[in-house]
Design an enzyme around this catalytic site. Structure first.
Site, PDB file in Angstrom:
ATOM      1  N   ARG A 175      37.181  44.887  34.731  1.00 12.26           N
ATOM      2  CA  ARG A 175      38.255  45.845  34.805  1.00 12.26           C
ATOM      3  C   ARG A 175      39.021  46.076  33.616  1.00 12.26           C
ATOM      4  O   ARG A 175      39.686  47.377  33.390  1.00 12.26           O
ATOM      5  CB  ARG A 175      39.110  45.197  35.951  1.00 12.26           C
TER       6      ARG A 175
ATOM      7  N   GLU B   6      49.911  46.641  41.977  1.00 11.98           N
ATOM      8  CA  GLU B   6      49.693  46.409  40.299  1.00 11.98           C
ATOM      9  C   GLU B   6      49.905  47.444  39.239  1.00 11.98           C
ATOM     10  O   GLU B   6      50.393  47.307  38.293  1.00 11.98           O
ATOM     11  CB  GLU B   6      48.336  45.917  40.208  1.00 11.98           C
TER      12      GLU B   6
END
Length: 795
Positions: free
Chosen positions: A330, A739
């Site tokens: 990621r 997030e």
């Protein structure tokens, strides 16, 4: 027992109640009052079962060593001690690695970090357990330890093979670029510092079963690991999560070892066992946000547009793999952030060190990847004498062909140009930057800075099979509802949102819906509440379950309303606790009456729901795919003030405009944006994780580890949610929020660099370490000041 009305006319006489849906409206957190009053029950608040024992860990005193001898005889003789468990007491597998089996629950012949579990004492109370733990004898032969990324790279110590994403001929494009910059940067670790530390309570049952209450974001994974440790099927293990006092990723995988130890203790002794860590233990034994080292080479034109970019990333995974593989992936996926790079090569790898195994943390590698890109753009702006906000805007993703990410996914529905324009106007950025420049010229020891930070963040688990969720909705004959879903509540407001979805779909007031504890015997095989996907996945599953029940109730309600003609059944409205035809709202029946009639008609009043995110895939070898369902966008303008005498800073004002689609519950989403930003500022400015030369954590409690306090919040904090921004194919047009706002805090670094640069001559390169503690800022200020005396201001 309640009875049906004597005639339909009696039921129809009452007018429908208010038709306002709880969706898309502010609402209090469903446990907010209980949080403040102390009524909210966490694992450690549950009544202690009769005969409960306390588990206390005996841990390694070396970062790397061979175990020569283990002797628990003296500890076992202490009154009040029921057992001291070693690896050989485990009936199943001595493994708790969530993905790769490289984490023994109890060490056997080697320890790989300082704090690794070697034994567990089970005693009548914590005081006896501590005394007994001190009597357990473990003899070690110390071995060389690797305690940094650099040392791991030099030693060739890695947990993964390289992951490479590329596009175009980046080396050739770099060679031809008019402007070239290169450098390296580090981002540090960050402790999760959840208010509730790791805790598990295991109660043994019949036939080798166990019921666990665990503070975990991933009850199904805890269930699986406990079953493997005990050597039983998963059907013998029930994991229940009442709520967590914070998680932030730290309880996605790392709750499992403590749950497994509690379950093991319960199996061996036949008594309930609680394993609970105090703050020092929690900080010392558990992993943190991964530190990352990055090296970059960038090529740009003279207007600051990126032409080519090569980046090498290495993260510190700690002693075991945990989720480091996916976190590194990621980070690579988010290196681009909001910007199109024509030619690039991104490479990443996870280093293995003799430190606690680092793990998921809000953003899951995305912040570390984005930080490198933002460092590149800040350096470019300083070198070219341009406003960093202008440089960022010039590099945004645009129309084809500049809409493809490095891994080949198109950036669809790009809202950043709109967000940029609206936020620049609402924050009065241009005027304030000019005022700051004027202020800095007239102020010798205090300087101000302003930074603009955009964010593009992909939403979905990048491990595609995790993008699924389930729910179980139960309606009782009085019209009240119990809602079970696979997500866990850690204070983020997921239960509040799921209750709103359920109430909306069934047309009942939210107070008629009770969200039950998350439990593996109600909703099986769930994914972790992580990746900002809790509302997306579970919301769709809840919606589906409610739709099934509602469709079963339609013909029953139509009979009560004598509205069984073609088309009228499908047209019935469920809202405000009533059911009626929109064309004839004066004729209605209560939801409770419909439900009771359905029961008498032998209609099922419960249903499961299921959802899987469509079209998610990624080929790691090729570096291509569609790992995300959609992107969330946002931007922040951050203003700071820096003291050149002490290095201290304060955040004067923050303006945020964030894209949450059509918010399910705006008050919850605003809180998430505010909290994420402050937590991000903590990571970047004051939260410094330090280990000594032996691998012992130095910053192991609040007296040595500083998280942001109320005084660190911006004096002027303005948060707005982007309006008129529904998201297709997501639950009721909403977007994930957990997030993405975290990375808006990188704007504070840009603002600090602006302020630090003001201490030196024009176009002075700023050397600011991360985290930008007062010491780091003061060092950067001194470097900038020293540049005043050098020719042409060159350091």
């Amino acid at each position: 027992m309640s009875t049906l009305p004597s005639s339909p006319d009696t039921a129809h006489a009452q007018q429908p109640g208010p038709s306002h849906s709880p969706l898309h409206a502010p609402a209090p957190h469903e446990s907010g009052l209980k949080h403040t009053s102390g009524e909210a029950l966490y694992v450690d608040d549950l009544p202690s079962p009769p005969g409960m024992l306390v588990g206390h860990l005996v841990t390694s005193t070396h970062a790397h060593a061979r175990i020569l001898r283990r002797d628990a005889s003296r500890a076992r003789e202490l009154p009040g001690v029921h057992a001291v468990l070693l690896a050989e007491d485990i009936p199943g597998e001595n493994q708790v690695g969530p993905v790769i089996h490289d984490e023994p629950l109890l060490a056997v012949d080697e320890v790989l970090f300082l704090g690794q579990s070697v034994a567990m004492v089970l005693a009548e109370n914590a005081a006896v357990a501590r005394r007994a733990a001190a009597l357990v004898e473990v003899e070690y032969e110390p071995l060389p330890a690797i305690l940094s990324i650099k040392a791991a790279v030099d030693a060739g110590s890695f947990l993964t093979t390289p992951h490479v994403i590329g596009r175009g001929e980046s080396d050739a494009a770099l060679a031809a670029a008019p402007v070239r910059i290169s450098g390296e940067c580090m981002t540090g670790a960050q402790d999760h510092f959840y208010l509730e530390t790791q805790a598990s309570l295991a109660v043994p049952g019949e036939d080798n079963t166990v019921h666990l209450w665990s503070s975990t974001q991933h009850p199904s994974e805890v269930q699986a690991i406990v079953a493997e440790v005990l050597g039983v099927g998963r059907h013998h293990v029930v994991v229940e999560v009442p709520r967590m006092g914070g998680g932030f990723g730290g309880k996605e995988t790392q709750a499992a070892p403590f749950a497994a130890l509690a379950a093991l203790g319960a199996r061996v002794t036949g008594r309930p066992v609680k394993v609970w860590l105090n703050r020092d233990q929690d900080m010392a034994y558990t992993g943190k946000r991964h530190p990352f080292w990055g090296h970059y080479e960038a090529g740009l034109d003279k207007e600051g547009r990126l032409l080519a970019l090569n980046v090498e990333l290495v993260s510190d995974g700690g002693w075991s793999t945990d989720l480091s593989h996916a976190i590194l992936d990621r980070a690579l996926f988010h290196l681009d952030n909001a910007y199109f790079v024509p030619s690039l090569r991104f490479t990443g790898r996870v280093a293995r060190t003799n430190l606690p195994s680092n793990t998921a943390f809000r953003g899951f590698g995305g912040p570390q990847g984005m930080f490198v890109m933002e460092e590149v753009l800040n350096r470019a702006a300083e070198l070219l004498g341009l406003d960093p906000a202008v440089v960022r805007e010039r590099n945004y993703y645009r129309e084809a062909p500049a809409q493809l990410t490095p891994y080949g996914q198109a950036v669809e529905g790009n809202r950043l140009p709109r967000i940029h324009a609206e936020l620049m106007a609402s924050s009065d950025y241009a005027r304030r930057r000019a005022e700051i420049e004027a202020f800095n010229k007239s102020s010798r020891w205090t300087k101000r800075g302003i930074g603009f930070q955009p964010v593009k963040f992909g939403i979905s688990f990048t491990t595609s099979f995790l993008n699924q969720a389930g729910a179980l909705v139960v309606v009782y004959t009085d019209g009240s509802v119990q809602l079970n879903h696979g997500g866990t509540e850690m204070g983020q407001g997921l239960h509040t949102k799921m209750r709103a979805v359920c109430a909306h779909e069934l047309g009942v007031p939210p107070e008629r819906v009770r969200v039950m504890n998350t439990a593996t015997d109600k909703v099986p095989n769930t994914s972790a509440t992580a990746a900002s996907s809790g509302s997306d996945l579970n919301g769709m599953a809840v919606k589906h379950a409610c739709e099934v029940i509602r469709e079963r109730l339609r013909p029953v309600a139509a009979r009560l309303l004598q509205s069984e003609r073609g088309g009228e059944v499908d047209a019935l409205a469920f809202t405000g606790g009533r059911v009626f035809l929109p064309a004839r709202p004066e004729r209605s029946v209560s939801f409770a009456e419909v439900v009771h009639a359905a029961y008498l008609a032998q209609v099922s009043l419960s249903s499961t729901g299921y959802y899987r995110t469509p079209d998610i895939s990624y080929d790691r070898v090729a570096g291509r795919g569609k790992p995300f369902h959609y992107y969330a966008f946002g931007a922040a303008v951050v203003e700071v003030e820096v003291s050149g005498l002490t290095g201290e800073h304060r955040v004067r004002r923050v303006d945020i405009l964030h894209d949450v689609g059509t918010s399910l519950v705006p008050s919850i989403d605003r809180g998430q944006v505010e909290g994420a930003f402050i937590q991000g500022v903590g990571w970047l400015t004051c939260e410094e994780v330090l280990f000594d030369a032996k691998g012992r954590l130095v910053t192991h409690s609040p007296d040595t580890y500083k998280i942001p306090a109320v005084g660190d919040a911006p004096e002027d904090f303005r948060v707005a949610l982007l309006e008129r921004a529904p998201q297709d194919s997501a639950i009721h047009g909403s977007k994930a929020v957990g997030e993405p706002p975290f990375m808006l805090a990188i704007g504070a670094v840009t603002a600090l660099r602006h302020a630090v640069a003001a201490f030196g001559p024009s176009r002075t390169p700023v050397e600011l370490a991360s985290p930008a503690t007062p010491e780091a800022i003061l060092r950067a200020v001194e470097v900038a000041r020293a540049a005043e005396s050098l020719p042409d201001g060159k350091a």
